[in-house]
Scaffold this motif. Structure first.
Motif, PDB file in Angstrom:
ATOM      1  N   UNK A   1       0.843  -1.169   0.000  1.00  0.00           N
ATOM      2  CA  UNK A   1       0.000   0.000   0.000  1.00  0.00           C
ATOM      3  C   UNK A   1       0.888   1.231   0.000  1.00  0.00           C
ATOM      4  N   UNK A   2       0.488   2.230  -0.778  1.00  0.00           N
ATOM      5  CA  UNK A   2       1.192   3.497  -0.852  1.00  0.00           C
ATOM      6  C   UNK A   2       0.576   4.481   0.138  1.00  0.00           C
ATOM      7  N   UNK A   3       1.372   5.441   0.600  1.00  0.00           N
ATOM      8  CA  UNK A   3       0.816   6.475   1.470  1.00  0.00           C
ATOM      9  C   UNK A   3       1.507   7.799   1.203  1.00  0.00           C
ATOM     10  N   UNK A   4       0.780   8.855   1.487  1.00  0.00           N
ATOM     11  CA  UNK A   4       1.273  10.221   1.398  1.00  0.00           C
ATOM     12  C   UNK A   4       0.838  10.921   2.676  1.00  0.00           C
ATOM     13  N   UNK A   5       1.745  11.635   3.322  1.00  0.00           N
ATOM     14  CA  UNK A   5       1.411  12.346   4.553  1.00  0.00           C
ATOM     15  C   UNK A   5       1.773  13.814   4.405  1.00  0.00           C
ATOM     16  N   UNK A   6       0.848  14.671   4.817  1.00  0.00           N
ATOM     17  CA  UNK A   6       1.104  16.108   4.904  1.00  0.00           C
ATOM     18  C   UNK A   6       0.839  16.536   6.339  1.00  0.00           C
ATOM     19  N   UNK A   7       1.428  17.652   6.717  1.00  0.00           N
ATOM     20  CA  UNK A   7       1.365  18.097   8.115  1.00  0.00           C
ATOM     21  C   UNK A   7       1.012  19.575   8.180  1.00  0.00           C
ATOM     22  N   UNK A   8       0.276  19.936   9.222  1.00  0.00           N
ATOM     23  CA  UNK A   8      -0.092  21.323   9.507  1.00  0.00           C
ATOM     24  C   UNK A   8      -0.223  21.421  11.026  1.00  0.00           C
ATOM     25  N   UNK A   9      -0.683  22.518  11.523  1.00  0.00           N
ATOM     26  CA  UNK A   9      -0.929  22.638  12.963  1.00  0.00           C
ATOM     27  C   UNK A   9      -2.164  23.491  13.184  1.00  0.00           C
ATOM     28  N   UNK A  10      -2.735  23.339  14.373  1.00  0.00           N
ATOM     29  CA  UNK A  10      -3.929  24.094  14.728  1.00  0.00           C
ATOM     30  C   UNK A  10      -3.855  24.466  16.207  1.00  0.00           C
ATOM     31  N   UNK A  11      -4.219  25.720  16.503  1.00  0.00           N
ATOM     32  CA  UNK A  11      -4.268  26.205  17.882  1.00  0.00           C
ATOM     33  C   UNK A  11      -5.738  26.346  18.255  1.00  0.00           C
ATOM     34  N   UNK A  12      -6.115  25.744  19.379  1.00  0.00           N
ATOM     35  CA  UNK A  12      -7.505  25.766  19.832  1.00  0.00           C
ATOM     36  C   UNK A  12      -7.545  26.059  21.333  1.00  0.00           C
ATOM     37  N   UNK A  13      -8.739  26.326  21.826  1.00  0.00           N
ATOM     38  CA  UNK A  13      -8.998  26.381  23.266  1.00  0.00           C
ATOM     39  C   UNK A  13     -10.135  25.414  23.530  1.00  0.00           C
ATOM     40  N   UNK A  14     -10.118  24.784  24.692  1.00  0.00           N
ATOM     41  CA  UNK A  14     -11.206  23.879  25.076  1.00  0.00           C
ATOM     42  C   UNK A  14     -11.042  23.499  26.537  1.00  0.00           C
ATOM     43  N   UNK A  15     -12.067  22.842  27.051  1.00  0.00           N
ATOM     44  CA  UNK A  15     -11.984  22.271  28.389  1.00  0.00           C
ATOM     45  C   UNK A  15     -12.462  20.820  28.301  1.00  0.00           C
ATOM     46  N   UNK A  16     -12.045  20.040  29.255  1.00  0.00           N
ATOM     47  CA  UNK A  16     -12.433  18.629  29.337  1.00  0.00           C
ATOM     48  C   UNK A  16     -13.004  18.407  30.737  1.00  0.00           C
TER      49      UNK A  16
END
Length: 134
Positions: A1-16
């Motif tokens: 199986x072939x794969x391609x990966x790309x990357x980014x980032x995200x800044x969020x706020x939340x509570x658990x």
């Protein structure tokens, strides 16, 4: 199986807001490195899994709905805990909506890295699943 990966980032706020999450029960910020891996049994007519630029733009577009948002107030997460696992699933489902048109793709995986030592992933089959090509 072939794969391609790309990357980014995200800044969020939340509570658990459950005791199991200790200090993360309160509102806090998080920055996730987000990886989108696209898998295919065979390459397309261009001998690629898909265009890297297209994959990067797609991931960025999905993340734009989350960037700098308080997920406690985001309508997609009403009544849900925004754990790393839930966010990985949310991003995978959003990406899949755009990727199902590429019929040679078999699956995608979204990985959110909270730090270099901890991450969670969600894998979603695209091909060979009844009703997946709607």
């Amino acid at each position: 199986m072939f794969s391609l990966t790309v990357r980014d980032h995200v800044m969020i706020a939340h509570s658990l807001p459950r005791p199991a999450f200790g200090p993360a029960q309160g509102l806090h910020g998080a920055t996730f490195v987000v990886e989108l891996t696209v898998r295919a049994e065979a390459l397309d007519a261009n001998s690629t899994v898909m265009d890297i630029g297209e994959a990067s733009e797609l991931l960025s577009a999905v993340l734009d709905g989350l960037r700098y948002r308080n997920l406690d107030e985001h309508p997609d997460f009403t009544g849900r805990l925004t754990t790393t696992e839930v966010l990985a699933q949310h991003i995978a489902v959003g990406a899949a909506e755009h990727l199902r048109r590429l019929e040679h793709l078999a699956a995608i995986e979204v990985t959110l890295r909270e730090n270099p030592d901890a991450w969670a992933s969600y894998t979603l089959a695209l091909a060979g699943v009844p009703g997946s090509r709607g």
